[in-house]
Design an enzyme around this catalytic site. Sequence first.
Site, PDB file in Angstrom:
ATOM      1  CG  ASP A 193     -16.816  30.329  53.605  1.00 34.34           C
ATOM      2  OD1 ASP A 193     -16.411  29.850  54.676  1.00 34.34           O
ATOM      3  OD2 ASP A 193     -16.764  29.736  52.521  1.00 34.34           O
ATOM      4  CG  MET A 274     -15.120  19.837  51.795  1.00 34.66           C
ATOM      5  SD  MET A 274     -14.987  18.835  53.303  1.00 34.66           S
ATOM      6  CE  MET A 274     -13.249  18.413  53.299  1.00 34.66           C
ATOM      7  NE  ARG A 275     -13.456  29.153  50.337  1.00 29.29           N
ATOM      8  CZ  ARG A 275     -14.636  29.219  49.737  1.00 29.29           C
ATOM      9  NH1 ARG A 275     -15.725  29.367  50.455  1.00 29.29           N
ATOM     10  NH2 ARG A 275     -14.733  29.139  48.431  1.00 29.29           N
ATOM     11  CB  ALA A 276     -13.600  25.287  57.646  1.00 26.53           C
TER      12      ALA A 276
END
Length: 680
Positions: A193, A274-276
């Site tokens: 990730d 929420m990183r995406a």
Amino acid sequence: MSTPYPFTAIVGQDDLRLGLLLNAVSPAVGGVLVRGEKGTAKSTAVRALAALMPEVPVVPGCRFSCDPASPDPACPDGPHAEAAGVSRPARTVELPVGASEDRLVGALDIERALSEGVKAFEPGLLADAHRGILYVDEVNLLHDHLVDLLLDAAAMGASYVEREGVSVRHAARFLLVGTMNPEEGELRPQLLDRFGLTVEVSASRDTDERVEVVRRRLAYDDDPEGFAARWAEEEGALRERIAAARVLLPRVVLSDGVLRQIAATCAAFEVDGMRADIVMARTATALAAWAGREEVTADDVRQAALLALPHRRRRNPFDAPGLDEDKLDQTLDEAGPPENSDGDDQPDPDGGGDDDGGGGGGGGVPPQADGEDRTPPQGSEGDPPSPAPEGAPDAPGRPAGGEQQPVAAAEPFRTKMLSVPGLGEGAAGRRSRARTEHGRTTGARRPQGALTKLHLAATVQAAAPHQRARGRAGRGLVVRRDDLRQATREGREGNLVLFVVDASGSMAARQRMSAVKGAVLSLLLDAYQRRDKVGLVTFRGKEAEVALPPTSSVDAAAARLESLPTGGRTPLAAGLLKAHDVLRVERLRDPSRRPLLVVVTDGRATGGPEPVALAGRAGRLHRSEGTASVVVDCESGYVRLGLAGELARELGGTAVTLDELRADSIAGLVKDVTAAGRAA
């Protein structure tokens, strides 16, 4: 320093080049993971990227590459007086898979810290990579303790070194680039990730393109400097385009419509966290700047999704990365087009070079429908033909030799931990107890080579009796090299888990084999999480075969298991002997990695004279060599013969039923495997 291969001379690999260039334009994208087979220019492209990166202004003499415009107030070489900065090329720092922790984060001079009370710190690779590129080849083979350090540095933008109360901190912000061959194992989800983008690469099947690759590579090998000179103009143009895109980047507008499309896409593909969303927004902005535009278009959002989401939507380790492009297009249409977007502009990843096989933006990986049914056809009613008695002639429509079509595995479950007894010294993992560089401290010893983990109490105890003889006058402790003590630690190791699976006719009933495959798949998932190597031996008919030699790729084992046919007799002895041959070779290759033999069978043996006695002798052969083993008893029904338990006793191991294998079984919390001849 050798002349790197020119970036613009790379043939094809559009997605790879685009992913790297977007990170050069906007390092905030978060790096790129390059997945693909060996020999596809992964390392060549990464090393070539450094020559295109803008120069970095640094404080003169600072070992931590502080920016003269805003030096790090906590820099170990600081505080820095106001001075004109100097420029140097951006660095590409390579992290070897076998690097030590001290090489990565740096090392303290413990002797000076104890005797003089000073922080004598030698920077590591994280300090060298600050404001540059940190490149990890074969990143999926990186040891867990190094992965943990990378995760901490990537999350905090700083590296911390703590040793017995002595602490050093320095900035460590870098562009993380990793390459890997999926056949050799997957990455931990936490590290996966952390990569902003992922690209899949493979060798071209076009003859003309392959010829051009070979021609350019041979020309470069014959005269690297001359070859680079021929591409200098294209390299310069690409470097200027990167610089122009960096200047344009702050002016790119990310409208509310674009943000809605990004959020809708991430929600539709059910990515975690929420990183995406943030990475997609930064990638789409970089794509617009790369194309020379000040507004993000729908095409930018689509391309960003193909680069930023495939590795984030995997629900378990055996799901292939990829996106359903039809679903992506539908989601973008439903979210509505961004304001003032005509979608006509297309990013050009090759920087204007016409000779490098470039072209359109590409992006992502081949589509794969989320609901695609991979189960082989099972006949008109969806069921395989029922098994024939062993030795019976083949029925009409049945494959020759009594072989039956593969059946799908049952739903996997969380298994109990099966561990090898004793204390090993193998590769770091999460299965069996072992002496490791990380873990709880269990004692002290004299260091063998460089000191890595100081045992402070033992060191003071060794130095204390000699203080008067050494003329100690002040408050400091007089410490000599002979006084230093290395801490011995106990942690966990990864093992070689070799599965020996009975695929004979006695196992061929549809529900039974489905349950067996589900159990083996569950154990494979457990092996993936515990960082084991795995191998697969199957036996049926007249012989046994190595379906998968020992490997770190649990995905490959799962694929072989899915296609495993059944039928025929039960050559149990042949399966155990084949497993013995595999383990003998692996002991020569990696003597420190201890094996765990997992035999999945109902214990029946047929074929040849005295098949049960032969299987018993093969089991005793494993026991004589101290191989830890467990037999997963697949026998079902009201009448049970208990043959699997007899086999476990011959192996000197433990037998568990399919129900007992489940972690939530009431039969016990953990089943520890016992090895022959080893005292409890």
